[in-house]
Design an enzyme around this catalytic site. Sequence first.
Site, short mmCIF file in Angstrom:
data_model
loop_
_atom_site.label_atom_id
_atom_site.label_comp_id
_atom_site.label_asym_id
_atom_site.label_seq_id
_atom_site.Cartn_x
_atom_site.Cartn_y
_atom_site.Cartn_z
N GLU A 12 0.81 -1.23 0.00
CA GLU A 12 0.00 0.00 0.00
C GLU A 12 0.84 1.27 0.00
OE1 GLU A 12 -3.13 0.19 -0.45
OE2 GLU A 12 -4.21 -1.47 0.51
N GLU B 59 -4.07 -10.60 -0.59
CA GLU B 59 -4.99 -10.54 0.55
C GLU B 59 -6.38 -10.87 0.01
OE1 GLU B 59 -4.80 -6.79 2.74
OE2 GLU B 59 -2.63 -6.75 2.53
#
Length: 957
Positions: free
Chosen positions: A412, A482
Amino acid sequence: MSALPWYEDVSPDRGTLPPRAWYARSDAPALSLNGDWAFRLSPTAGAEDESFAAADFDASGWGTVAVPGHWVLQGKEFGGPAYTNVLYPFPVDPPRVPAENPTGDHLRRFDLPADWPAEGGAVLRLDGVESCARVWLNGTELGDFKGSRLAHEFAVGHLLEARDNVLALRVHQWSSGSYLEDQDQWWLPGVFRDVTLLHRPEGAPGDFFVHASYDHVPGTGGLRVDCDVPGRVRVPELGLDLATGESATVPVEPWSAEVPRLYEGELTAGGERIPLRIGFRSVYVEDGVLKANGRRILFRGVNRHEFHPERGRALDLATMREDVELMKRHNINAVRTSHYPPHPAFLDLCDTYGLWVIDEGDLETHGFEELAWRGNPVDDARWTPALLDRAARLVERDKNHPSVVLWSLGNECGTGAGLTAMAEWIRDRDPSRLVHYEGDRSCADTDVYSRMYPSHAEVEEIGRRADEGPEARRRLPFVLCEYAHAMGNGPGGLAAYQRLFERYERCQGGFVWEWIDHGLVHPVHGHGYGGDFGEELHDGNFVCDGLLFPDRTPSPGLVEYKKVIEPVRIAPGEEPGTVAVTNGHDVSDLAHLAFTWSFLADGEVLAEGPFEVPALAAGQSARVDLPEPPASPAGTEAVWTVRAVLAHDTAWAPAGHEVAWGQIPATTAPAPRLRALTGARPAPAADRTTLGPGVFDARTGEPLTLGALPVTGLRLDVWRAPTDNDEGAPWQPDVRYGPLWRELGLHRMRHRTDGVSTAGDTLTVRSRVAPAARDFGLGVTYRWTSDGTALRLDVEVVPEGGWPVPLPRLGVRLGLPAALDRVVWYGGGPGEAYPDTRAAARLGRWESTVAGLQTPYVRPQENGARIDTRWLELSDGSAGVRIGGEPAFWFTARRWTTEQLDAAAHRPDLVPGDTLWLNLDHAQHGIGSQSCGPGVLPGHRLDAAPAAFSLAFTPLG
Ligand code: IPT
């Protein structure tokens, strides 16, 4: 930026040694400096007073902290932990940090052991300090560094004394490095990994790189150990004795997560012998598929943060081993080290036990997303040296682990040239592994296309290589770094993902978010989450989203995942009396497993025995005949259970440990479970109506007693305490039912009795159930009949008006005496199950206490439903009630109401009352994964529709 103090400038370090490979031990002496350290906390970094670092400083007035440890977890006087997901808990003004910058001065005095060699040098190694440290030894400054979960070393030989050395560390909670460490976790400053003094013999290696490859065509391994000093490499088992830098090719057995074959070796150089644990393997992309050792591999993975409920990220070896053993026992074969390199010993365990690893850099700048990525360090050349330092410290430390197959740049961070620079550096240094990064959809820097939380439909499209986007990306293998957000009850939808991974070769599995709930031990709340430690900015229980509870007890989500990813599929064969067995391993045949069968009639085991299954190679299937079924009583429901268990002890589980199972129905047409109950007639008298063993309120038609048992509040129920996945995340684009249910008033339904009548042998109650302020509702008819000993309830539900949402649940609830604590049922078990989390529920006869039926989610919410119940008995040991259902039903049983469960914020808020609240459900809405992903799949929605179900109550004792 030169005017800034060292902890605010962007430079990664000063005075440190170049990063190098980590190894657990060599024959060179080492001195652990872990233990109690003198400690002083200042509220700001401002103190220019460095006198504490002087050799003769008197720290007798200071406190003490344990190293490894986080000071914020070692007493209120040292502050507290703070949780934010995305937001920086300080003003974003990179690289500067706030004046309120808790600063921990640490002091440790030590003597050298008597046998510490006089010759040679010494290195001080710090395996992890959050967020930065400035270091002195015996009053001389060694340097400083940032990069919390990275190892840093200093040459200290010239400064060491035989006695009374003093090591001084100044640690600031915030530094420029904090901008690069915005992972979704607790902010936990401190010296949280080992501090070690290492002797370095003359001529010992500075660094070495074990290149161990595998060529699956001839079945040979290639070995070359590069070292900065000349030395020898011996692998006795392979008859190898090589100079460093020399290559050899020999027949070997490859390393894989399933067969983690390691060869013991030794590197000797100068005066040091370093044990080597060599795993030969290849990893590469071929025809758009990720392969190892010539075969496609499928990640059955988890994201693992380092977490301990009392010690935060300071993990001891036993806890790391527990994680690895729990993973292996739950069929997990891969770990993403979200979002930083783990304690280095963890990777040794992955090598030994067998886990594929995505090793991730200590890098996340997620908080810049709030600012439309303005000023993002990965897109600002001034930060590139710091990023390259993080890449190098990741790769150099961990490069000799066969378990590591992908390097991940970080998490991220948006996009930027800094990431490209990292990827280029990594490819140049280690071309033998693949590069991963999820945050750049162009995949310009990566070898795999990685995503988080896409829907099943999108995964399918990607699986078909029909996704929009750059052509080059369509040629890459696909992983879900994820998926399946395991927050609270859930994740739902795992089985549907697994079917896609098994159908499309491009879909190479994924990593569930995440391994463990980060609930910290709290004096009042049991396990605390964001906001429980006085933080002004926090993200609540979003930090509790793991497959393990904080104490490492497996949650139902982990049990479900184990079943969904089981490496052997056992399913009904096409012909009756046969089983289809499929070996879903990537590598192994079935020789390591023993199979058994058992034959159950109405949940009772009538016979069992060993089951012969051929040692199918990976990927093969076979049809295997079941034995002749034993005679079972007429009218009973019969099933076969076939189990695959470990044939021998392994490092992670004993022989007999169950790996996979399947059930095969043996009855073709099950008999109806509930008979009509007739004979008794309702007998109205004054304000009571009696029907068989039941006494009813004549006005409302509510049952008041059942035999000797008082009954309260029996009525239709549609409400459940919303799960985290019902509530959903605010950024989810799709409608979130948890908030909508509440907005529409489903948590405060009104019940109006429209009529109570008796006719023939039936007591009929008509009612309407609806929320205030809305014109939709449910027409409900309850029909009671009896044969004199039992009561039958037929419920009919007809929706009225336009229902804009699915129902949370549909069934009846009732209150019984809390003394009924013994629960026995025939149905799905032993654990909880919901429509899309039901893979692990197997048909059988189960028992529990009421407390044992509860799943202790850190934030209380709907939990504990048992599925496919044919019958249920509740008793206090002598008296009780047996409840049958047609069709099979779900039940939950609790010593608190749904409203109390809904209101609770922490487990201790739930206090058992004197009523047992029982829900008998015809249906439940699915769970989904909307707390950070897609919601409930259409097939698992509970849309309001006409429904009919029946229950029978027989008093016992
Ligand atoms: C994603 C993060 O990578 C991870 O660290 C964690 O926060 C997870 O979500 C949710 O628990 S980011 C999310 C905004 C998709």
